[in-house]
Motif scaffolding. Sequence first.
Motif, PDB file in Angstrom:
ATOM      1  N   ILE A  35       0.833  -1.200   0.000  1.00 53.16           N
ATOM      2  CA  ILE A  35       0.000   0.000   0.000  1.00 53.16           C
ATOM      3  C   ILE A  35       0.869   1.251   0.000  1.00 53.16           C
ATOM      4  CG2 ILE A  35      -1.716   1.241   1.341  1.00 53.16           C
ATOM      5  CD1 ILE A  35      -2.854  -1.382   2.200  1.00 53.16           C
ATOM      6  N   LEU A  83      -5.987  -1.294  -5.608  1.00 54.65           N
ATOM      7  CA  LEU A  83      -6.417  -1.587  -4.245  1.00 54.65           C
ATOM      8  C   LEU A  83      -7.305  -2.828  -4.218  1.00 54.65           C
ATOM      9  CD1 LEU A  83      -6.989   1.943  -2.771  1.00 54.65           C
ATOM     10  CD2 LEU A  83      -5.166   0.361  -2.282  1.00 54.65           C
ATOM     11  N   ALA A  84      -8.080  -3.047  -5.295  1.00 53.13           N
ATOM     12  CA  ALA A  84      -8.871  -4.284  -5.355  1.00 53.13           C
ATOM     13  C   ALA A  84      -7.943  -5.500  -5.400  1.00 53.13           C
ATOM     14  CB  ALA A  84      -9.783  -4.261  -6.578  1.00 53.13           C
ATOM     15  N   ILE A  85      -6.848  -5.391  -6.154  1.00 51.65           N
ATOM     16  CA  ILE A  85      -5.896  -6.507  -6.203  1.00 51.65           C
ATOM     17  C   ILE A  85      -5.286  -6.736  -4.823  1.00 51.65           C
ATOM     18  CG2 ILE A  85      -3.658  -7.189  -7.133  1.00 51.65           C
ATOM     19  CD1 ILE A  85      -4.432  -5.853  -9.724  1.00 51.65           C
ATOM     20  N   VAL A  87      -6.623  -6.041  -1.935  1.00 54.02           N
ATOM     21  CA  VAL A  87      -7.636  -6.685  -1.080  1.00 54.02           C
ATOM     22  C   VAL A  87      -7.727  -8.174  -1.404  1.00 54.02           C
ATOM     23  CG1 VAL A  87     -10.109  -6.781  -0.607  1.00 54.02           C
ATOM     24  CG2 VAL A  87      -8.943  -4.589  -0.677  1.00 54.02           C
ATOM     25  N   ALA A  88      -7.681  -8.503  -2.716  1.00 55.45           N
ATOM     26  CA  ALA A  88      -7.762  -9.914  -3.102  1.00 55.45           C
ATOM     27  C   ALA A  88      -6.565 -10.695  -2.586  1.00 55.45           C
ATOM     28  CB  ALA A  88      -7.839 -10.003  -4.629  1.00 55.45           C
ATOM     29  N   PHE A  90      -4.817  -9.944   0.059  1.00 58.45           N
ATOM     30  CA  PHE A  90      -4.925 -10.026   1.509  1.00 58.45           C
ATOM     31  C   PHE A  90      -5.847 -11.134   1.962  1.00 58.45           C
ATOM     32  CE2 PHE A  90      -2.555  -6.441   2.723  1.00 58.45           C
ATOM     33  CZ  PHE A  90      -2.403  -6.578   4.086  1.00 58.45           C
ATOM     34  N   ARG A  91      -6.885 -11.404   1.153  1.00 61.22           N
ATOM     35  CA  ARG A  91      -7.825 -12.432   1.585  1.00 61.22           C
ATOM     36  C   ARG A  91      -7.192 -13.802   1.485  1.00 61.22           C
ATOM     37  NH1 ARG A  91     -13.381  -9.953  -0.660  1.00 61.22           N
ATOM     38  NH2 ARG A  91     -13.612  -8.469   1.038  1.00 61.22           N
ATOM     39  N   ARG A  94      -2.249 -13.341   4.704  1.00 64.97           N
ATOM     40  CA  ARG A  94      -2.580 -12.264   5.614  1.00 64.97           C
ATOM     41  C   ARG A  94      -1.496 -11.211   5.748  1.00 64.97           C
ATOM     42  NH1 ARG A  94      -7.392 -11.576   6.074  1.00 64.97           N
ATOM     43  NH2 ARG A  94      -6.951 -10.364   7.944  1.00 64.97           N
ATOM     44  N   ASP A 100       6.638 -11.358  -0.322  1.00 71.96           N
ATOM     45  CA  ASP A 100       5.861 -12.596  -0.213  1.00 71.96           C
ATOM     46  C   ASP A 100       5.123 -12.919  -1.508  1.00 71.96           C
ATOM     47  OD1 ASP A 100       6.631 -12.808   2.422  1.00 71.96           O
ATOM     48  OD2 ASP A 100       5.022 -11.459   3.041  1.00 71.96           O
TER      49      ASP A 100
ATOM     50  N   PHE B  68      -7.452   4.906   0.028  1.00 69.40           N
ATOM     51  CA  PHE B  68      -6.276   4.293   0.646  1.00 69.40           C
ATOM     52  C   PHE B  68      -6.528   3.993   2.118  1.00 69.40           C
ATOM     53  CE2 PHE B  68      -3.476   5.883  -2.796  1.00 69.40           C
ATOM     54  CZ  PHE B  68      -2.777   4.725  -2.996  1.00 69.40           C
ATOM     55  N   VAL B  71      -8.888   1.117   2.677  1.00 65.88           N
ATOM     56  CA  VAL B  71      -8.288  -0.206   2.506  1.00 65.88           C
ATOM     57  C   VAL B  71      -7.361  -0.538   3.670  1.00 65.88           C
ATOM     58  CG1 VAL B  71      -6.724  -1.531   1.049  1.00 65.88           C
ATOM     59  CG2 VAL B  71      -8.541  -0.208   0.035  1.00 65.88           C
ATOM     60  N   LEU B  75      -8.186  -3.801   5.967  1.00 65.62           N
ATOM     61  CA  LEU B  75      -7.281  -4.937   6.035  1.00 65.62           C
ATOM     62  C   LEU B  75      -6.516  -4.992   7.353  1.00 65.62           C
ATOM     63  CD1 LEU B  75      -5.889  -4.737   2.436  1.00 65.62           C
ATOM     64  CD2 LEU B  75      -7.701  -6.180   3.289  1.00 65.62           C
ATOM     65  N   ARG B  79       0.172  -1.902  10.992  1.00 59.92           N
ATOM     66  CA  ARG B  79       1.275  -2.259  11.875  1.00 59.92           C
ATOM     67  C   ARG B  79       2.579  -1.948  11.181  1.00 59.92           C
ATOM     68  NH1 ARG B  79       0.759  -7.425   9.123  1.00 59.92           N
ATOM     69  NH2 ARG B  79      -1.260  -8.052   9.875  1.00 59.92           N
ATOM     70  N   ARG B  86      15.666  -7.941   2.947  1.00 60.31           N
ATOM     71  CA  ARG B  86      15.652  -9.308   2.434  1.00 60.31           C
ATOM     72  C   ARG B  86      16.795  -9.510   1.442  1.00 60.31           C
ATOM     73  NH1 ARG B  86      10.552 -11.830   2.688  1.00 60.31           N
ATOM     74  NH2 ARG B  86       9.847 -11.625   4.830  1.00 60.31           N
ATOM     75  N   ALA B 163     -12.509  -3.601 -10.614  1.00 57.61           N
ATOM     76  CA  ALA B 163     -12.350  -3.554  -9.160  1.00 57.61           C
ATOM     77  C   ALA B 163     -13.398  -4.410  -8.474  1.00 57.61           C
ATOM     78  CB  ALA B 163     -12.449  -2.104  -8.682  1.00 57.61           C
ATOM     79  N   LEU B 166     -12.520  -8.160  -9.112  1.00 58.54           N
ATOM     80  CA  LEU B 166     -11.333  -8.592  -8.384  1.00 58.54           C
ATOM     81  C   LEU B 166     -11.602  -8.715  -6.892  1.00 58.54           C
ATOM     82  CD1 LEU B 166      -8.491  -6.544 -10.041  1.00 58.54           C
ATOM     83  CD2 LEU B 166      -8.617  -9.002  -9.886  1.00 58.54           C
ATOM     84  N   ALA B 167     -12.288  -7.734  -6.347  1.00 59.92           N
ATOM     85  CA  ALA B 167     -12.478  -7.735  -4.901  1.00 59.92           C
ATOM     86  C   ALA B 167     -13.532  -8.740  -4.489  1.00 59.92           C
ATOM     87  CB  ALA B 167     -12.870  -6.335  -4.428  1.00 59.92           C
ATOM     88  N   SER B 170     -12.397 -13.319  -5.535  1.00 62.35           N
ATOM     89  CA  SER B 170     -11.405 -13.984  -4.700  1.00 62.35           C
ATOM     90  C   SER B 170     -11.808 -13.943  -3.233  1.00 62.35           C
ATOM     91  CB  SER B 170     -10.046 -13.333  -4.885  1.00 62.35           C
ATOM     92  OG  SER B 170     -10.201 -11.933  -4.839  1.00 62.35           O
ATOM     93  N   GLY B 171     -12.863 -13.175  -2.919  1.00 64.78           N
ATOM     94  CA  GLY B 171     -13.338 -13.185  -1.547  1.00 64.78           C
ATOM     95  C   GLY B 171     -14.115 -14.436  -1.215  1.00 64.78           C
TER      96      GLY B 171
END
Lengths: 106, 189
Positions: A35, A83-85, A87-88, A90-91, A94, A100, B68, B71, B75, B79, B86, B163, B166-167, B170-171
């Motif tokens: 992000i 941002l949709a990617i 979110v996808a 992240f699901r 984690r 990664d 932003f 999201v 999520l 943190r 790496r 969007a 995609l969102a 995969s959910g």
Amino acid sequence: MTLGAFTVTDTYYLLVAAMIFTIGGVGVLVRRNVIVMFMCVELMLNAVNLTFVSFAHALNDITGQVIVFFTLVVAASEVAVGLAIIVAIFRRRRNATADDLQALKG
Amino acid sequence: MTTFLFFVAAATALAGAFGVVLARNPVHSALFLVMTLISVAVLFLLRDAELIAAVQVIVYASAIVVLFLFVIMLLGVDRKESLEDRIPGQRAAAIVLGLVLLAEIVFLAGHEWATGQETASGVPLQGGGFGGNVERVARVLFTDFLWAFEITAVLLVIAVVGAVVLARRSGQRPDAVPQDAETGEEVTA
């Protein structure tokens, strides 16, 4: 040098835009949170917008400002899809560090 | 006055840009991004781009940054990220490459680009009896760039549909749809 006699030319705006662009580029390379990398891309886009507006002023032509609108539209679309990617991703897993995300296969 | 405003806005924009990169917390990065975007809007105003300055504040600093932040909150990634490299030497190499990039762009920006030639679109930034800034932008946008303007509408529709797809897809987990154990068909009833 007195401040009143000093005029800010278009070159100064180009220099500011160059610095913002560089900071954004280094940010994309350095940061690992996806992000924040996205925000750095926004910085780079904004620096280019500033360059367009500066050139519009330098060349005395409104076209530079019209191009900025197209940049804005593309940036908005990019943010929505990106941002949709995120979110996808992240699901499925984690976290959102770029290290990664090595496999194309989900 | 404009000189003073320029230096204040430029310093704020650069400070915000550094903040975006250096802040450990993504929420702080987003707020620093707002700082930079509003400062750049001030720079737009100083370069006679009133409409773009307004659009910058409305679209960028509000809508996109809110997206932003939304999201980030959704999520729960606010943190801190780890500082370890790496790839060894990646950070140093990135900074060196960034300085090389800056040197290149500054070399280009140091040259005089204004050629003094006539405008390409025929609509200058000031004078010529074309009205205000909004009128000038509209005159070029809806004549010379009409085709591109229509294409942006298609692009926005594609982005919205993409969007959503995609969102959403995969959910759904593979076990979200209940399936018959023997035939493997979806249980609809």
